[in-house]
Motif scaffolding. Sequence first.
Motif, PDB file in Angstrom:
ATOM      1  N   ALA A 190       0.829  -1.213   0.000  1.00 37.13           N
ATOM      2  CA  ALA A 190       0.000   0.000   0.000  1.00 37.13           C
ATOM      3  C   ALA A 190       0.861   1.260   0.000  1.00 37.13           C
ATOM      4  O   ALA A 190       0.585   2.211  -0.733  1.00 37.13           O
ATOM      5  N   THR A 191       1.915   1.265   0.805  1.00 38.33           N
ATOM      6  CA  THR A 191       2.804   2.429   0.877  1.00 38.33           C
ATOM      7  C   THR A 191       3.480   2.653  -0.466  1.00 38.33           C
ATOM      8  O   THR A 191       3.556   3.779  -0.965  1.00 38.33           O
ATOM      9  N   TYR A 192       3.979   1.574  -1.057  1.00 39.30           N
ATOM     10  CA  TYR A 192       4.669   1.672  -2.343  1.00 39.30           C
ATOM     11  C   TYR A 192       3.740   2.246  -3.420  1.00 39.30           C
ATOM     12  O   TYR A 192       4.088   3.201  -4.113  1.00 39.30           O
ATOM     13  N   TRP A 193       2.545   1.672  -3.568  1.00 43.10           N
ATOM     14  CA  TRP A 193       1.641   2.097  -4.639  1.00 43.10           C
ATOM     15  C   TRP A 193       1.045   3.480  -4.384  1.00 43.10           C
ATOM     16  O   TRP A 193       0.552   4.124  -5.308  1.00 43.10           O
ATOM     17  N   ALA A 194       1.128   3.952  -3.137  1.00 45.02           N
ATOM     18  CA  ALA A 194       0.694   5.323  -2.823  1.00 45.02           C
ATOM     19  C   ALA A 194       1.827   6.320  -3.089  1.00 45.02           C
ATOM     20  O   ALA A 194       1.654   7.512  -2.873  1.00 45.02           O
ATOM     21  N   GLY A 195       2.979   5.822  -3.532  1.00 40.89           N
ATOM     22  CA  GLY A 195       4.103   6.700  -3.844  1.00 40.89           C
ATOM     23  C   GLY A 195       5.058   6.929  -2.695  1.00 40.89           C
ATOM     24  O   GLY A 195       5.964   7.753  -2.794  1.00 40.89           O
ATOM     25  N   GLY A 196       4.881   6.183  -1.609  1.00 39.34           N
ATOM     26  CA  GLY A 196       5.743   6.352  -0.440  1.00 39.34           C
ATOM     27  C   GLY A 196       6.945   5.424  -0.461  1.00 39.34           C
ATOM     28  O   GLY A 196       7.106   4.593  -1.354  1.00 39.34           O
ATOM     29  N   ASP A 197       7.780   5.581   0.535  1.00 43.92           N
ATOM     30  CA  ASP A 197       8.951   4.734   0.724  1.00 43.92           C
ATOM     31  C   ASP A 197       8.666   3.765   1.863  1.00 43.92           C
ATOM     32  O   ASP A 197       8.129   4.161   2.901  1.00 43.92           O
ATOM     33  N   TYR A 198       9.046   2.499   1.689  1.00 40.81           N
ATOM     34  CA  TYR A 198       8.843   1.496   2.727  1.00 40.81           C
ATOM     35  C   TYR A 198      10.151   0.760   2.948  1.00 40.81           C
ATOM     36  O   TYR A 198      10.788   0.306   2.000  1.00 40.81           O
ATOM     37  N   TYR A 199      10.558   0.670   4.200  1.00 40.30           N
ATOM     38  CA  TYR A 199      11.793  -0.014   4.571  1.00 40.30           C
ATOM     39  C   TYR A 199      11.440  -1.301   5.309  1.00 40.30           C
ATOM     40  O   TYR A 199      10.574  -1.310   6.174  1.00 40.30           O
ATOM     41  N   MET A 200      12.148  -2.363   4.964  1.00 40.10           N
ATOM     42  CA  MET A 200      11.919  -3.663   5.582  1.00 40.10           C
ATOM     43  C   MET A 200      13.267  -4.354   5.777  1.00 40.10           C
ATOM     44  O   MET A 200      14.102  -4.351   4.881  1.00 40.10           O
ATOM     45  N   TRP A 201      13.444  -4.948   6.938  1.00 42.31           N
ATOM     46  CA  TRP A 201      14.676  -5.668   7.206  1.00 42.31           C
ATOM     47  C   TRP A 201      14.359  -7.157   7.234  1.00 42.31           C
ATOM     48  O   TRP A 201      13.743  -7.640   8.171  1.00 42.31           O
ATOM     49  N   PRO A 202      14.772  -7.918   6.204  1.00 34.88           N
ATOM     50  CA  PRO A 202      14.491  -9.362   6.202  1.00 34.88           C
ATOM     51  C   PRO A 202      15.190 -10.044   7.378  1.00 34.88           C
ATOM     52  O   PRO A 202      16.343  -9.755   7.668  1.00 34.88           O
ATOM     53  N   ILE A 203      14.449 -10.920   8.028  1.00 30.83           N
ATOM     54  CA  ILE A 203      14.956 -11.613   9.213  1.00 30.83           C
ATOM     55  C   ILE A 203      15.185 -13.079   8.888  1.00 30.83           C
ATOM     56  O   ILE A 203      14.394 -13.714   8.188  1.00 30.83           O
ATOM     57  N   ASP A 204      16.261 -13.622   9.404  1.00 29.56           N
ATOM     58  CA  ASP A 204      16.612 -15.020   9.187  1.00 29.56           C
ATOM     59  C   ASP A 204      15.698 -15.903  10.031  1.00 29.56           C
ATOM     60  O   ASP A 204      15.785 -15.895  11.255  1.00 29.56           O
ATOM     61  N   PRO A 205      14.819 -16.698   9.408  1.00 29.97           N
ATOM     62  CA  PRO A 205      13.896 -17.529  10.191  1.00 29.97           C
ATOM     63  C   PRO A 205      14.605 -18.632  10.980  1.00 29.97           C
ATOM     64  O   PRO A 205      14.062 -19.136  11.954  1.00 29.97           O
ATOM     65  N   ASP A 206      15.817 -18.984  10.581  1.00 27.05           N
ATOM     66  CA  ASP A 206      16.560 -20.019  11.299  1.00 27.05           C
ATOM     67  C   ASP A 206      17.182 -19.503  12.583  1.00 27.05           C
ATOM     68  O   ASP A 206      17.760 -20.270  13.343  1.00 27.05           O
TER      69      ASP A 206
END
Length: 120
Positions: free
Chosen positions: A55-71
């Motif tokens: 939703a943030t991306y398609w609204a023209g915003g910036d979204y930050y996400m830090w992928p986490i190691d599930p192991d």
Amino acid sequence: VMHRQCRLTPQPLHFTQNAVAPNCAGLCFDAHGAAGPSSRAIFDAFCREDVKCNATYWAGGDYYMWPIDPDQSDRFCHEYKCQSSGALLSLPGLRTLSAAEVFAQVVAPLNISAASDDSG
């Protein structure tokens, strides 16, 4: 604060429609593959199914996400809410990366195919 072994990437993933802008800081990706052949694959893998990111991306915003190691879930790993994009841009060491650096830091460790056809 998240333990460094929980994070799969040295910087958070930055999903933005301005991923190819010269001032796009960090690991920048878009939904169309304009930021490189693996950009769309990374968007699909991490942002497309995340309601807030998408939703943030398609609204023209910036979204930050830090992928986490599930192991590493037994090592104090949990979801981390990133600061606003303005605060992240002032972090020391956050800079625009070359395509080779993005591949080495994100695509290769995540074993995501760098598809050469992003036309669809």
